[in-house]
Write a protein that holds these residues in place. Sequence first.
Motif, PDB file in Angstrom:
ATOM      1  N   ILE A  65      -6.165   4.246   5.466  1.00 27.57           N
ATOM      2  CA  ILE A  65      -6.273   2.874   4.943  1.00 27.57           C
ATOM      3  C   ILE A  65      -5.808   1.866   5.990  1.00 27.57           C
ATOM      4  CG2 ILE A  65      -5.357   1.273   3.205  1.00 27.57           C
ATOM      5  CD1 ILE A  65      -5.249   3.744   1.293  1.00 27.57           C
ATOM      6  N   VAL A  94      -5.200  -9.563  -0.470  1.00 31.83           N
ATOM      7  CA  VAL A  94      -6.368  -9.777   0.390  1.00 31.83           C
ATOM      8  C   VAL A  94      -6.504 -11.262   0.717  1.00 31.83           C
ATOM      9  CG1 VAL A  94      -8.897  -9.701   0.479  1.00 31.83           C
ATOM     10  CG2 VAL A  94      -7.609  -7.718  -0.340  1.00 31.83           C
ATOM     11  N   PHE A 121      -8.291  -1.160   7.617  1.00 34.14           N
ATOM     12  CA  PHE A 121      -7.998  -2.596   7.595  1.00 34.14           C
ATOM     13  C   PHE A 121      -7.521  -3.088   8.953  1.00 34.14           C
ATOM     14  CE2 PHE A 121      -8.064  -1.628   3.098  1.00 34.14           C
ATOM     15  CZ  PHE A 121      -8.762  -2.709   2.614  1.00 34.14           C
ATOM     16  N   THR A 147     -11.454  -2.867  -1.690  1.00 30.64           N
ATOM     17  CA  THR A 147     -10.070  -2.433  -1.526  1.00 30.64           C
ATOM     18  C   THR A 147      -9.565  -1.731  -2.783  1.00 30.64           C
ATOM     19  OG1 THR A 147      -9.667  -4.305  -0.046  1.00 30.64           O
ATOM     20  CG2 THR A 147      -7.738  -3.193  -0.956  1.00 30.64           C
ATOM     21  N   THR A 155       0.828  -1.207   0.000  1.00 36.63           N
ATOM     22  CA  THR A 155       0.000   0.000   0.000  1.00 36.63           C
ATOM     23  C   THR A 155       0.861   1.255   0.000  1.00 36.63           C
ATOM     24  OG1 THR A 155      -1.749  -1.161   1.221  1.00 36.63           O
ATOM     25  CG2 THR A 155      -1.809   1.254   1.241  1.00 36.63           C
TER      26      THR A 155
END
Length: 202
Positions: free
Chosen positions: A192, A141, A196, A162, A96
């Motif tokens: 983010i 994921v 998560f 996502t 990310t």
Amino acid sequence: MSSVKSRREQYSQATKAALLEAATRRFADRGFAATALEDVAADIGASRGAVYHHFASKTALFEAVAGELEGWMVRQVIEATEAAGDDPWKAAMAATDQFLQCCCDPAYGRVVWQEAPLALGWHRWKELEGVYAYGLIEQLVGGLIAAGQLPELPREPMTRITFHILGAAGMALAEAAEEDKERVKADYLTAISHLFGSARLT
């Protein structure tokens, strides 16, 4: 004969690479609408016909440039993921962070996030994003779910959500002024990670 053919192929490949490099600069600096094929050709001392030899249209040239930039982004993200080690959570956060860093790049940000939806049309742009980014997100994921770090939720919706969250971050970074990009990146990475992290099981 084969050596002549080889030299021709090498010249053709070099011309194509030079066109892509010149077009990347043009599209990133001026945008799709304000870029003419004649200007791209002139930048490398070639004719307009040389452009059409490799690309059927300005749109085809643009899509090739966007594809090159997307491929660059994916390679950067994969390298960051691998460097993070075996922990799926660290790998996902590293991916990310690297994706957001790529979105700070002026060429990637403008071409992929600002110009591509207009130049290619919304549906084709989404297809392009799906080819390069969707599968990578699906893998990350899936790794988090398999490791028990995210709940066993339906993977397709998780991946798609996502995908759109990261897309919103990418667009925001592309639109941000150069002096604001690092701050915007940090804000989105924090948001983010929190989203998560709140769903994280371990």
